[in-house]
Every structure is written in C-alpha cells, then in structure tokens.
Design a protein around this motif. Structure first.
Motif, PDB file in Angstrom:
ATOM      1  N   GLY A 232      12.835  21.880  55.386  1.00  0.00           N
ATOM      2  CA  GLY A 232      14.573  22.182  56.057  1.00  0.00           C
ATOM      3  C   GLY A 232      15.771  23.184  56.348  1.00  0.00           C
ATOM      4  N   ARG A 233      14.715  24.476  56.418  1.00  0.00           N
ATOM      5  CA  ARG A 233      16.021  25.821  55.747  1.00  0.00           C
ATOM      6  C   ARG A 233      15.422  26.531  56.829  1.00  0.00           C
ATOM      7  NH1 ARG A 233      19.471  27.852  51.206  1.00  0.00           N
ATOM      8  NH2 ARG A 233      19.424  29.294  52.583  1.00  0.00           N
ATOM      9  N   GLY A 234      14.054  26.293  58.179  1.00  0.00           N
ATOM     10  CA  GLY A 234      13.151  27.514  58.520  1.00  0.00           C
ATOM     11  C   GLY A 234      11.769  26.776  58.212  1.00  0.00           C
ATOM     12  N   ALA A 235      10.984  27.431  57.894  1.00  0.00           N
ATOM     13  CA  ALA A 235       9.487  26.514  58.140  1.00  0.00           C
ATOM     14  C   ALA A 235       8.992  27.636  56.727  1.00  0.00           C
ATOM     15  CB  ALA A 235       9.007  27.728  59.328  1.00  0.00           C
ATOM     16  N   THR A 236       7.753  26.688  56.579  1.00  0.00           N
ATOM     17  CA  THR A 236       7.107  27.143  55.459  1.00  0.00           C
ATOM     18  C   THR A 236       5.664  27.884  56.186  1.00  0.00           C
ATOM     19  OG1 THR A 236       8.533  26.524  53.336  1.00  0.00           O
ATOM     20  CG2 THR A 236       5.912  26.568  53.394  1.00  0.00           C
ATOM     21  N   ILE A 237       4.949  29.085  55.629  1.00  0.00           N
ATOM     22  CA  ILE A 237       3.969  30.277  55.836  1.00  0.00           C
ATOM     23  C   ILE A 237       3.241  29.479  54.618  1.00  0.00           C
ATOM     24  CG2 ILE A 237       2.313  31.523  56.313  1.00  0.00           C
ATOM     25  CD1 ILE A 237       4.697  33.337  57.127  1.00  0.00           C
ATOM     26  N   VAL A 238       2.041  28.537  55.291  1.00  0.00           N
ATOM     27  CA  VAL A 238       0.923  28.246  53.820  1.00  0.00           C
ATOM     28  C   VAL A 238      -0.061  29.113  53.785  1.00  0.00           C
ATOM     29  CG1 VAL A 238      -0.168  25.651  53.274  1.00  0.00           C
ATOM     30  CG2 VAL A 238       1.619  24.993  53.990  1.00  0.00           C
ATOM     31  N   ARG A 239      -0.868  28.862  53.448  1.00  0.00           N
ATOM     32  CA  ARG A 239      -1.837  30.395  53.166  1.00  0.00           C
ATOM     33  C   ARG A 239      -2.598  29.927  52.103  1.00  0.00           C
ATOM     34  NH1 ARG A 239       1.850  35.337  52.490  1.00  0.00           N
ATOM     35  NH2 ARG A 239       1.715  36.027  54.761  1.00  0.00           N
ATOM     36  N   LYS A 240      -4.002  30.192  52.351  1.00  0.00           N
ATOM     37  CA  LYS A 240      -4.950  29.640  51.315  1.00  0.00           C
ATOM     38  C   LYS A 240      -5.412  31.403  51.429  1.00  0.00           C
ATOM     39  CE  LYS A 240      -5.988  24.994  53.907  1.00  0.00           C
ATOM     40  NZ  LYS A 240      -4.768  25.062  55.364  1.00  0.00           N
ATOM     41  N   THR A 241      -5.711  31.095  49.740  1.00  0.00           N
ATOM     42  CA  THR A 241      -5.588  32.831  49.458  1.00  0.00           C
ATOM     43  C   THR A 241      -7.074  32.574  48.799  1.00  0.00           C
ATOM     44  OG1 THR A 241      -4.507  32.570  47.336  1.00  0.00           O
ATOM     45  CG2 THR A 241      -2.969  33.740  49.366  1.00  0.00           C
ATOM     46  N   PRO A 242      -8.115  33.717  48.480  1.00  0.00           N
ATOM     47  CA  PRO A 242      -9.508  33.279  47.940  1.00  0.00           C
ATOM     48  C   PRO A 242      -9.343  33.689  46.538  1.00  0.00           C
ATOM     49  CG  PRO A 242      -8.910  36.541  48.761  1.00  0.00           C
ATOM     50  CD  PRO A 242      -7.952  34.356  49.121  1.00  0.00           C
ATOM     51  N   VAL A 243      -9.867  32.445  45.877  1.00  0.00           N
ATOM     52  CA  VAL A 243      -9.347  32.344  44.382  1.00  0.00           C
ATOM     53  C   VAL A 243      -9.776  33.030  43.200  1.00  0.00           C
ATOM     54  CG1 VAL A 243     -11.884  31.143  43.786  1.00  0.00           C
ATOM     55  CG2 VAL A 243      -9.752  30.771  42.394  1.00  0.00           C
ATOM     56  N   GLY A 244     -10.984  34.011  44.115  1.00  0.00           N
ATOM     57  CA  GLY A 244     -11.177  34.982  43.216  1.00  0.00           C
ATOM     58  C   GLY A 244     -12.674  35.563  42.935  1.00  0.00           C
ATOM     59  N   VAL A 245     -13.021  35.915  42.370  1.00  0.00           N
ATOM     60  CA  VAL A 245     -14.286  36.409  41.299  1.00  0.00           C
ATOM     61  C   VAL A 245     -15.128  34.933  41.550  1.00  0.00           C
ATOM     62  CG1 VAL A 245     -15.736  37.225  40.042  1.00  0.00           C
ATOM     63  CG2 VAL A 245     -13.751  38.869  40.630  1.00  0.00           C
ATOM     64  N   VAL A 246     -16.053  34.555  41.755  1.00  0.00           N
ATOM     65  CA  VAL A 246     -17.196  33.648  41.384  1.00  0.00           C
ATOM     66  C   VAL A 246     -17.904  33.150  40.651  1.00  0.00           C
ATOM     67  CG1 VAL A 246     -17.558  31.329  42.955  1.00  0.00           C
ATOM     68  CG2 VAL A 246     -15.289  32.357  43.748  1.00  0.00           C
ATOM     69  N   ALA A 247     -18.519  32.335  39.710  1.00  0.00           N
ATOM     70  CA  ALA A 247     -19.946  32.636  39.393  1.00  0.00           C
ATOM     71  C   ALA A 247     -20.490  31.684  39.716  1.00  0.00           C
ATOM     72  CB  ALA A 247     -19.581  31.688  38.310  1.00  0.00           C
ATOM     73  N   ALA A 248     -21.745  32.004  40.418  1.00  0.00           N
ATOM     74  CA  ALA A 248     -21.957  30.721  41.250  1.00  0.00           C
ATOM     75  C   ALA A 248     -23.713  30.109  40.339  1.00  0.00           C
ATOM     76  CB  ALA A 248     -22.641  30.385  42.573  1.00  0.00           C
ATOM     77  N   ILE A 249     -23.518  29.017  39.751  1.00  0.00           N
ATOM     78  CA  ILE A 249     -24.641  28.679  38.987  1.00  0.00           C
ATOM     79  C   ILE A 249     -25.315  28.097  39.618  1.00  0.00           C
ATOM     80  CG2 ILE A 249     -25.975  28.222  36.937  1.00  0.00           C
ATOM     81  CD1 ILE A 249     -22.825  29.057  35.296  1.00  0.00           C
ATOM     82  N   VAL A 250     -26.722  28.364  39.796  1.00  0.00           N
ATOM     83  CA  VAL A 250     -27.804  27.721  41.095  1.00  0.00           C
ATOM     84  C   VAL A 250     -28.936  26.757  40.539  1.00  0.00           C
ATOM     85  CG1 VAL A 250     -28.675  27.768  42.867  1.00  0.00           C
ATOM     86  CG2 VAL A 250     -26.809  29.116  42.770  1.00  0.00           C
ATOM     87  N   PRO A 251     -29.649  25.643  40.692  1.00  0.00           N
ATOM     88  CA  PRO A 251     -30.380  25.104  40.135  1.00  0.00           C
ATOM     89  C   PRO A 251     -31.937  25.395  40.279  1.00  0.00           C
ATOM     90  CG  PRO A 251     -29.251  23.276  41.182  1.00  0.00           C
ATOM     91  CD  PRO A 251     -28.616  24.740  41.775  1.00  0.00           C
ATOM     92  N   TRP A 252     -32.774  25.500  39.893  1.00  0.00           N
ATOM     93  CA  TRP A 252     -34.512  25.560  40.687  1.00  0.00           C
ATOM     94  C   TRP A 252     -34.645  24.330  41.948  1.00  0.00           C
ATOM     95  CZ3 TRP A 252     -36.970  21.143  40.003  1.00  0.00           C
ATOM     96  CH2 TRP A 252     -36.810  20.302  38.540  1.00  0.00           C
ATOM     97  N   ASN A 253     -34.077  23.214  41.859  1.00  0.00           N
ATOM     98  CA  ASN A 253     -34.310  22.180  43.123  1.00  0.00           C
ATOM     99  C   ASN A 253     -34.829  22.319  44.497  1.00  0.00           C
ATOM    100  OD1 ASN A 253     -32.037  21.464  42.388  1.00  0.00           O
ATOM    101  ND2 ASN A 253     -32.408  18.957  42.791  1.00  0.00           N
ATOM    102  N   PHE A 254     -33.014  22.572  45.055  1.00  0.00           N
ATOM    103  CA  PHE A 254     -32.677  23.381  46.358  1.00  0.00           C
ATOM    104  C   PHE A 254     -32.422  24.650  46.387  1.00  0.00           C
ATOM    105  CE2 PHE A 254     -32.735  18.396  46.592  1.00  0.00           C
ATOM    106  CZ  PHE A 254     -34.100  18.444  47.801  1.00  0.00           C
ATOM    107  N   PRO A 255     -33.172  25.165  45.219  1.00  0.00           N
ATOM    108  CA  PRO A 255     -31.892  26.865  45.474  1.00  0.00           C
ATOM    109  C   PRO A 255     -31.692  27.235  45.969  1.00  0.00           C
ATOM    110  CG  PRO A 255     -34.929  27.229  45.431  1.00  0.00           C
ATOM    111  CD  PRO A 255     -34.094  25.601  45.422  1.00  0.00           C
ATOM    112  N   HIS A 256     -32.368  27.197  47.998  1.00  0.00           N
ATOM    113  CA  HIS A 256     -31.559  27.776  48.797  1.00  0.00           C
ATOM    114  C   HIS A 256     -29.751  27.153  49.082  1.00  0.00           C
ATOM    115  CE1 HIS A 256     -33.107  32.559  50.142  1.00  0.00           C
ATOM    116  NE2 HIS A 256     -33.453  31.903  48.149  1.00  0.00           N
ATOM    117  N   LEU A 257     -30.307  25.971  49.678  1.00  0.00           N
ATOM    118  CA  LEU A 257     -29.599  25.386  49.896  1.00  0.00           C
ATOM    119  C   LEU A 257     -28.098  24.867  49.112  1.00  0.00           C
ATOM    120  CD1 LEU A 257     -29.914  21.649  51.077  1.00  0.00           C
ATOM    121  CD2 LEU A 257     -27.652  22.014  49.295  1.00  0.00           C
TER     122      LEU A 257
END
Length: 491
Positions: free
Chosen positions: A136-161
C-alpha cells in the motif's frame, strides 16, 4: 567377491576427521550373509555437542549463509558430482548393509540424491529466495532466510535418498547441518562426508555423527539446534514432536504408512500386477510408501488374490548384489524376526496365507523372509492396521466403491496409495476422497518436483519440490518505499 573392511574410527565434525569422545562402536553386518562388514564409532553426547557447536559457528560466523545463492548452487553441483564418482561403491555398500537390491540402490541411493542436489541448485539460481511484492505504501521485500542449524536424523531403508531430501534443501537455503545416520547403515554415511569435503563445502556446514537413540535424543533437544528433520517410525516421531513442541522448535516428521491400492471392477489386472513389485514389495517391503493393503471388489476378488500371489512368487529372492534379484533380505536379524512375528499373528487371526510366510529354505544364511500374501483379511485387524515393514501384503475384499474409500481411509496413517481403473477421470475423482499425502492413478512413483509427506500419523511437513526448501527457511518481510527498492532481487 572380496570386499574391503569398512571399519571406521573417526567422526566428521567441523570439516575435520576427529576421534570420537566415546569408545562405543556398532558392528555392521551384511544382511544377505550375516557376516561382518565393518564397524562404526557411535558418537557420544559430547560428540553431538561438538558437532552442533561447529554447525552453529559455521552458521553464525561462516560464509555459507551469506554466500550468494548462485555460489551455493555451484557447491551443490560439485557435491553432486563427487557423489556420482562414488556411485557404484555407494550402491553396493548400501545393498550389503540393508539388503536393497542393487538395481534399486543405484537409483534410490545414487541417481536420486544427485538429482535432488541439482534440482535445488536450479531452484535457488532463479531468485526463489527473495522477491518484491507491491504494498500500500511502496513495496515489500519477502526474503526466505535460512532457519539455522538443522538436525537431520536419517533411517536405514533408503539412507542416501532420505539424507539428501534433508541435506540438499537445507544447504540450498543456507543452513548448516548435523546428520545423524542410523547405526545399521552408518558406514555409507561416510561417503556423504567424504564427498562434501571433496566438494569444498566449508567447515562445519555438514557434520556426520552416527549415534544411538539416547544420543539422538540429545541432538533433538540440543539448544543449538533450530530445526529437526526426522524420518522414521511414528512412535519415535511422536517423541521428537513432543520435544520440539515444548521448545517451539521447527520440525519435519516423515513417518510410517499403511497405504492402500484400490482395484476397481474395471481395472486392467495385468497392468496392476505389473506394478506390484514397485508398489507393494519395493526394497523387500522396507519402505514407508508400501501399498501393503490391496482393496479388491468382491466380484473380482479371486482374480486379484491370484494376481498378487503370482507377483509375490515371481520375485527372485537372494543376494541383493545379484542383478537378477528383486527381493533381498531384511536389514537385521531382529527386524526379520519382527516381520515373522507379524506373519504368525496374521495366520493365528484367521487370515488365509496364500503364499510365503517363512524364511526361504534356499537362503539359510542372512535375514530373508519370503514374499508373503494373505487373503480374507479384516481391514480392522492388526495386519491391515500395523506397519509391518517387510514383504507382506494383505488383500481385503470390499462390496462397493464407497466401502473401498471407507477402508482406505480407515487408518491412522495417510502417506501413499493408488487406484486402478480403466476410467482415469474416475480415478482422479476418487483420489479427492482419499486422505493421503500422495496418490497414484494407475501407477505410483514419487515426483521429486512435488511435495511428499503424509496426513495423520504419517507425519508433519513435506519434502521435495519447492515445498521441501520452504521447510528450511524463515520468512522475513521488509517494508520499503518504492524509491528504495533494489533494481532486482538478490539471488
């Protein structure tokens, strides 16, 4: 054939190979023979703390989050290339660890992870991470910023996928990652670390720490973690969800399934049967997307049972490294025993076992279970409601299309499913009635460009496609006057 000893003694933390702060190790056995392959160190709570601190430092002070998206994309492509050079080794190692037939492993654990990396590199090069919207008064820059540190816990059935379904979008967004692989397939996780190191991923951006459940719980609750991405059992997912809810921590949970294939009266049974190995017996039944319930019309019930049984009998059971084999062993002896326990309970319940149901006499070594089909199964019974995670299929009769829909939805899970019909529009219309995250009309194949995930107890959140990247970002809206706008969004 002679294989090397895959024994590992170090962890990959902060871009370095470090000795673990624990003497605990996990012996990894070949699923087809029961013989040892090697051992992996099990990280301690101190090792997890070190890994998270390294990831935290890399996120807060390192170049990765502030790097131009186009530069991160180049690193992702190098990572993909390094995995490609290790592809044959990776596929064979995983087949030995968890029993995946080699032809499937080469696709799911090599080609698909490479494709995922390249797809997210493509996506962030388009300016996806930042856009300008009129306001309404100009524009908005919408940024997708990284969430931070991620813990990725992976199972054994398709481990690399599954690992790459977490690692690739997290890295593309600018996050740093601590990967916790399953002990059963801890050895192949070192390939990810070696490829990341060779690709020039900055220190601390990707860390790999195999660990047991107790240490995994410490990772989930660690104060330095901003997001948890977990794939595994619904039971474990509930525990992780409770912790993340209390901490107001972002979480993605990709959990179990008990999916149904609905065979309509006008279905082409030859076409249906041709797809059964991929839909209902894929990876020896060790897949969350398994269509382990076959809903068949009473008018064609005997035909469908015969088709499913014949498909099960046609599978070639044996050494997963043999290209002719289409059904390998279970991942461990304890998992084999669990699957056999489900089979015994189904037999005792009065379900009719049509084929299979035992350890194959031709394969006394290793952790094999015959592809098994039960008929006359009650949709409310344990075999139709509990995830077996093995090559066990239940054929359930229905009397009307409405009842088929009712049966398909009568499950705590909602991950996958399919319908088989000569009228594709009828199948599309039926799909609107099924409460499941993914659904196939006359075929089922995951699409890396579209969201994957489930309803109900099958989890929270989505992986793959732009939605998979969205799971690793926070949205920031910056309100500016039109005169202060950049000429184009920053990539």
């Amino acid at each position: 054939m002679t294989f090397p000893d895959y024994t590992r003694t170090e962890l990959f933390i902060g871009g370095e190979w470090r000795s673990p702060q624990s003497t605990d190790t996990y012996p990894v056995f070949e699923a087809a023979t029961g013989k040892p392959i090697g051992t992996a160190p099990m990280g301690s709570g101190d090792d997890v703390d070190s890994a998270v601190r390294s990831a935290r430092l890399a996120f807060d002070s390192g170049p990765w989050p502030s790097m131009a998206a186009t530069d991160r994309a180049k690193v992702l492509r190098r990572f993909a290339s390094e995995l490609d050079t290790r592809g044959d080794h990776t596929a064979d190692l995983i087949s030995r660890e968890n029993g995946t037939p080699s032809s499937i492993s080469r696709i799911s654990n090599v080609a698909v992870p490479i494709s995922i990396l390249n797809r997210y590199a493509d996506l962030i090069e388009t300016g996806y991470l930042e856009e300008v919207r009129p306001s309404g008064r100009g524009a908005t820059i919408v940024r997708k910023t990284p969430v931070g540190v991620v813990a990725a816990i992976v199972p054994w059935n398709f481990p690399h996928l599954i690992a790459m379904a977490k690692i690739a979008p997290a890295l593309a967004a600018g996050c740093t990652v601590v990967v916790k692989p399953s002990p059963e397939t801890a050895l192949d996780a070192y390939v990810l670390a070696e490829a990341a190191e060779a690709a020039g991923i900055p220190p601390g951006v990707l860390n790999v720490v195999p660990a047991d459940r107790t240490v995994s719980a410490a990772l989930v609750a660690h104060p330095g973690v901003d997001k948890v991405s977990f794939t595994g059992s619904t039971e474990a997912g509930r525990r992780i969800g409770e912790v993340c809810g209390r901490l107001i921590r972002r979480v993605t949970l990709e959990l179990g399934g008990k999916s149904a294939s609905i065979v309509l009266e006008d279905a082409d049974l030859d076409h249906f049967a041709a797809n059964l190995p991929a839909n209902s017996f894929i990876n020896n039944g060790q897949a969350c997307i398994l269509h382990s319930r076959i809903l068949a019309p009473r008018s064609r019930y005997a035909e469908v049972v015969d088709a499913v049984a014949e498909s099960a009998r046609s599978l070639v059971v044996g050494d997963p490294l043999d290209p002719a084999v289409t059904c390998g062993p279970m991942v461990t002896s304890s998992h084999r025993d669990r699957v056999l326990k489900h089979i015994g309970a189904a037999r005792d319940s009065g379900a009719r076992m049509v084929t299979g149901g035992r350890r194959p006499p031709a394969h006394p070594d290793g952790w094999f279970v015959e592809p098994t089909v039960f008929a006359d199964v009650d949709n409310s019974g344990p075999l139709a409601q509990e995830e077996v995670f093995g090559p066990v299929v239940a054929v359930i009769p229905y009397v009307s299309e409405d009842q088929a829909v009712e049966f398909a939805n009568d499950s705590e899970y909602g991950l996958a499913g399919s319908v088989w019909t000569a009228d594709e529009q009828r199948g599309i219309d039926l799909s609107r009635k099924i409460r499941t995250g993914t659904f196939g009309v006359n075929y089922y194949q995951m699409d890396l460009g579209s969201p994957f995930g489930g309803f109900g107890s099958s989890g929270i959140g989505r992986e793959f496609g732009p939605e998979g990247l969205a799971a690793f970002v926070e949205y920031q809206s910056v309100y500016v006057s039109a005169g202060q706008l950049p000429t184009q969004p920053v990539a």
